[in-house]
Design a protein around this motif. Structure first.
Motif, short mmCIF file in Angstrom:
data_model
loop_
_atom_site.label_atom_id
_atom_site.label_comp_id
_atom_site.label_asym_id
_atom_site.label_seq_id
_atom_site.Cartn_x
_atom_site.Cartn_y
_atom_site.Cartn_z
N PHE A 179 0.84 -1.20 0.00
CA PHE A 179 0.00 0.00 0.00
C PHE A 179 0.88 1.25 0.00
N ASP A 180 0.64 2.12 -0.95
CA ASP A 180 1.35 3.40 -1.02
C ASP A 180 0.38 4.48 -0.55
N HIS A 181 0.61 4.97 0.66
CA HIS A 181 -0.33 5.92 1.24
C HIS A 181 -0.28 7.28 0.56
N ARG A 182 0.78 7.54 -0.19
CA ARG A 182 0.82 8.80 -0.94
C ARG A 182 -0.22 8.77 -2.06
N VAL A 183 -0.39 7.60 -2.70
CA VAL A 183 -1.44 7.47 -3.71
C VAL A 183 -2.81 7.68 -3.07
N ARG A 184 -3.02 7.06 -1.93
CA ARG A 184 -4.32 7.18 -1.26
C ARG A 184 -4.62 8.63 -0.88
N GLU A 185 -3.64 9.30 -0.30
CA GLU A 185 -3.89 10.67 0.15
C GLU A 185 -4.13 11.62 -1.02
N ARG A 186 -3.40 11.40 -2.11
CA ARG A 186 -3.57 12.29 -3.24
C ARG A 186 -4.96 12.11 -3.87
N VAL A 187 -5.39 10.87 -4.04
CA VAL A 187 -6.71 10.62 -4.63
C VAL A 187 -7.80 11.10 -3.69
N ARG A 188 -7.60 10.91 -2.39
CA ARG A 188 -8.60 11.39 -1.43
C ARG A 188 -8.76 12.90 -1.52
N ASP A 189 -7.66 13.63 -1.57
CA ASP A 189 -7.74 15.09 -1.65
C ASP A 189 -8.39 15.54 -2.95
N THR A 190 -8.05 14.85 -4.05
CA THR A 190 -8.65 15.19 -5.34
C THR A 190 -10.15 14.95 -5.33
N ALA A 191 -10.56 13.84 -4.75
CA ALA A 191 -11.99 13.53 -4.69
C ALA A 191 -12.75 14.51 -3.82
N LEU A 192 -12.16 14.91 -2.70
CA LEU A 192 -12.82 15.88 -1.83
C LEU A 192 -12.96 17.23 -2.52
N SER A 193 -11.92 17.64 -3.23
CA SER A 193 -11.99 18.92 -3.94
C SER A 193 -12.99 18.87 -5.08
N ALA A 194 -13.28 17.65 -5.58
CA ALA A 194 -14.26 17.50 -6.66
C ALA A 194 -15.68 17.46 -6.13
N GLY A 195 -15.85 17.55 -4.83
CA GLY A 195 -17.19 17.61 -4.25
C GLY A 195 -17.74 16.29 -3.74
N ARG A 196 -16.92 15.26 -3.68
CA ARG A 196 -17.40 13.99 -3.16
C ARG A 196 -17.48 14.01 -1.64
N THR A 197 -18.32 13.17 -1.09
CA THR A 197 -18.43 13.08 0.36
C THR A 197 -17.17 12.42 0.92
N PRO A 198 -16.90 12.62 2.21
CA PRO A 198 -15.72 11.98 2.80
C PRO A 198 -15.70 10.46 2.61
#
Length: 403
Positions: free
Chosen positions: A301-320
């Protein structure tokens, strides 16, 4: 006519087999046992009432119309079993239930004995296979025998109707639907079978011929009533497990994207190939295999991938929650790629627990599989390697885990 009656017998018999599929458990529960007894006796009534069966019984015994008291006695036993079922269904103090059951059985036992005695006293030498009720409607002793079996059956069906109406207001869901089907079947029995029989018999008393009501209308109405009652008995018992198997089949299908991704790294034993395995069993096996594969992929698991996609999804208006699923799907896809390519695990900081492992059942895995099909899940993972983090404390792969 025999085919119609035998079909109703088959439906009743199949219902009893389904309800009695666990004999040891059923014997210990009076409600289940009485339900099976009532349904099985109903099947025997239809078998005995078929003209082909009546002719066979008469030939074997050498007594014309011997099948009549046999059928009427069986119908009275079925009526008794219906009342016993209702008594057990209602419940209450054990001694009171036992007392009511014994009284009911004694009353219908006397009714059966009276039917046999009246037949023995009657003069019924002419064999009648389809119109015995109307042919002997005015014959001494046969007349009383016919009325007795009809009255005994009417009493049981009317009580069943009243109980179904009362309990139908107090329960809901599948039990209410089952009660309504039983009520519909009982009403059809009362109006389509019994009322037509009464009408045809009474018409004979006054010199009128309405025999078609007894010979052509009553049997198919009784058969249809049996089908409806069987459905009412079975519905509350069998529909929930059927629906559970259907949901298991659907979840098994929806897990296919996730299983295809992690299957190459799964170390769990393969499920033995067997066409007869139920969907729930197949689903459980797939869940175990996927969890095993997630444990294998945890060090990748690469947590940098997870954090980057999470931030992108949040900025796109997705729920947590949606952002977390998208991020985990991207991280999992990246981990599977690394594991298959035999790359070195990434340098990670800390352990992480996937949402799919925090919830019981297949729901979490199904959400993860669904997230794998969304564009945001795969885009970030395919953006190439992530720049290394600044120097700092590092946790080795053995500390990353999926519980």
């Amino acid at each position: 006519m025999s085919l119609v009656v035998y079909f109703a017998a088959f439906v009743f018999g199949a219902t009893s087999v389904l309800l009695f599929r666990r004999p040891r458990t059923a014997v210990r529960h009076p409600l289940t046992l009485s339900t099976c007894a009532a349904v099985l006796l109903g099947a025997l009534v239809f078998v005995c009432a078929a003209p082909a069966t009546l002719a066979t019984v008469n030939d074997l015994t050498g007594v014309p119309n011997f099948g009549a008291p046999l059928t009427y006695g069986m119908l009275s036993a079925y009526s008794c079993a219906v009342l016993v079922l209702l008594i057990n269904w209602r419940g209450g103090p054990r001694r009171r239930v036992r007392r009511l059951v014994l009284r009911t059985m004694a009353a219908y036992g006397l009714l059966v004995a009276a039917i046999v005695v009246l037949f023995a006293l009657a003069d019924a030498r002419t064999e009648r296979l389809t119109d015995l009720d109307t042919y002997y409607a005015a014959t001494p002793f046969m007349r009383e025998m016919i009325l007795l079996y009809l009255l005994g059956h009417s009493a049981a069906m009317l009580v069943m109707c009243a109980v179904c109406v009362k309990w139908g207001r107090e329960v809901g869901g599948l039990l209410r639907a089952g009660l309504r089907l039983i009520l519909l079947g009982a009403l059809l029995d009362v109006l389509g079978f019994q009322l037509t029989k009464y009408t045809a018999v009474v018409a004979r008393w006054y010199g009128h011929d309405l025999d078609f009501l007894s010979t052509d209308v009553a049997p198919p109405m009784a058969s249809l009533a049996a089908v409806l009652c069987s459905a009412g008995f079975v519905l509350p018992r069998l529909l929930p497990p059927v629906l559970a198997q259907w949901r298991g089949l659907d979840d098994h299908r929806r897990l296919e994207p996730l299983w295809s991704l992690v299957k190459p790294v799964c170390t769990a034993p393969e499920q033995p190939a067997a066409w007869w395995r139920l969907p729930r069993e197949r689903l459980q096996w797939r869940e175990v295999s996927i969890h095993d594969a997630l444990l294998t992929l945890a060090p990748y698991f690469d947590h940098r991938v997870r954090e980057r996609v999470r931030d992108t999804a949040l900025s796109a208006g997705r729920t947590p929650h949606e952002a977390r699923l998208a991020a985990e799907a991207a991280m999992l896809a990246d981990a599977a790629r690394r594991a298959v390519a035999r790359e070195e695990p990434p340098r990670s900081t800390g352990s992480y627990r996937l949402h799919a492992t925090e919830v019981s059942g297949p729901g979490g895995l199904v959400e993860l599989a669904r997230a794998l099909d969304r564009p945001a899940a795969g885009d970030a993972a395919s953006n190439g390697p992530v720049p290394p983090r600044p120097a700092g404390p590092v946790t080795g792969p053995e500390e990353s885990h999926v519980a």
